[in-house]
Scaffold this active site. Structure first.
Site, PDB file in Angstrom:
ATOM      1  N   PRO A   2      21.965  66.191  41.638  1.00  0.00           N
ATOM      2  CA  PRO A   2      21.648  67.124  42.730  1.00  0.00           C
ATOM      3  C   PRO A   2      20.143  67.135  43.006  1.00  0.00           C
ATOM      4  CG  PRO A   2      23.021  68.174  41.068  1.00  0.00           C
ATOM      5  CD  PRO A   2      22.602  66.848  40.509  1.00  0.00           C
ATOM      6  N   GLU A   3      19.778  67.106  44.287  1.00  0.00           N
ATOM      7  CA  GLU A   3      18.378  67.169  44.686  1.00  0.00           C
ATOM      8  C   GLU A   3      18.162  68.491  45.433  1.00  0.00           C
ATOM      9  OE1 GLU A   3      17.138  63.377  46.466  1.00  0.00           O
ATOM     10  OE2 GLU A   3      18.773  62.360  45.446  1.00  0.00           O
ATOM     11  N   LYS A  67      14.304  71.362  41.492  1.00  0.00           N
ATOM     12  CA  LYS A  67      15.746  71.183  41.284  1.00  0.00           C
ATOM     13  C   LYS A  67      16.290  72.201  40.275  1.00  0.00           C
ATOM     14  CE  LYS A  67      15.229  66.196  41.985  1.00  0.00           C
ATOM     15  NZ  LYS A  67      15.332  64.891  41.300  1.00  0.00           N
ATOM     16  N   ARG A 290      16.334  52.449  38.674  1.00  0.00           N
ATOM     17  CA  ARG A 290      17.152  53.038  39.745  1.00  0.00           C
ATOM     18  C   ARG A 290      17.333  51.974  40.823  1.00  0.00           C
ATOM     19  NH1 ARG A 290      16.277  58.698  39.264  1.00  0.00           N
ATOM     20  NH2 ARG A 290      18.035  58.968  40.670  1.00  0.00           N
TER      21      ARG A 290
END
Ligand code: ZN
Length: 303
Positions: A2-3, A67, A290
């Site tokens: 989640p951002e 966050k 990533r």
């Protein structure tokens, strides 16, 4: 993970649904030997302390910093929750069975991402605030509300990109702390600007026409100005759609957000670029463990 928009979506729902309610009891089966002696509810010893601090206390309001979710209690304590990879809250009525806690009809039972209840708050209205965390990476602990700003997890964070005073000048000043950094990594660095992760950095750079590996210090002002504007527009758009559920994020009602239907770069590998007049095809490269998704034609490389 989640951002900013997903955490903001959660915080708004918490305020709407559990603000003003009292925590009657709390349950957890996180229990991990790797967290021995840590102030994290995964340490069973700390969980007992946590329980004493929060049971019987009224929830005043939830806030977001980067966050992190901050749930302020009337007692002067705050519960800090970082959802990490796969954590999300679910609000409803749950039943404890041999297989664990199962949700009532309000929350889709068959959603694989909402079946891993590791933490559950019983509330004064008879309902539950559960926390599903498939990968068990979330961080939860309590601290005095007045000491939040000085806590190491909070103190190090960069400014909030949706703050009114987050001007283009501020954006540039932040980025230029890492002039030799690759722009995608710098955008995702929480100490530089808070709340942006893999999804939104890909989308911001696609929109601004900047290659993710571009050097911050070599990128000209006009595309950076576009990136600043896109940061605000894209994050706000995702909040208006209740976040992004391309991965395991769910709203507090168990439903998916809508931003995954608006991607132009993130996980769009092999698809034709949707920028008007661009003949590019979205590509994927590895970047510091990533993936970065981008259009090799209209996203310019500055080095
Ligand atoms: Zn393109």
């Amino acid at each position: 993970m989640p951002e900013l928009p997903e955490v903001e979506t959660t915080v708004r729902s918490l305020n709407r649904l559990v603000g003003g309610l009292k925590i009657v009891d709390v349950w957890s089966n996180y229990n991990s030997p790797f967290h021995k002696a840590k102030r994290n509810i995964k340490n069973p010893r700390y969980f007992r302390e946590f329980k004493k601090q929060i049971v019987g206390k009224k929830i005043l309001a939830a806030k977001r910093r980067a966050k992190n979710i901050l749930i302020n209690l009337q007692s002067g304590q705050t519960i800090l929750v970082h959802m990490k990879m796969s954590g999300h809250f679910l609000y409803g009525v749950f039943k404890q069975t041999a297989a664990g806690w199962t949700a009532d009809k309000l929350i889709r039972k068959n959603d694989p991402f909402s079946r891993f209840i590791r933490l559950l708050f019983k509330l004064s209205n008879g309902k539950h605030l559960a926390f599903s965390d498939l990968r068990k990476f979330a961080k939860v602990f309590a601290l005095p509300t007045k000491s939040i700003a000085s806590h190491p997890d909070i103190k190090k964070l960069g400014p909030e990109p949706l703050a009114k005073n987050f001007s283009f000048k501020k954006f540039i000043d932040c980025l230029l702390k890492k002039p030799n950094g690759k722009i995608k990594q710098v955008l995702m660095s929480q100490e530089i600007i808070s709340g942006i992760g893999n999804i939104y950095s890909d989308e911001i750079l696609w929109s601004a026409g900047i290659h993710p590996l571009s050097k911050v210090g070599k990128t000209p002002r006009p595309p950076l100005q576009k990136a600043w504007a896109a940061t605000k527009t894209i994050l706000k758009k995702s909040i208006s759609l209740s976040g992004d559920s391309a991965s395991d994020f769910r709203g507090i009602n168990g439903r998916k957000g809508g931003f995954q239907n608006c991607h132009r770069a993130y996980r769009e590998t092999g698809k034709k670029c949707r920028k008007k007049g661009c003949a590019g095809v979205i590509a994927k490269i590895k970047l510091g463990g990533r993936s970065a998704h981008f259009c090799p034609v209209h996203q310019k490389y500055y080095d």
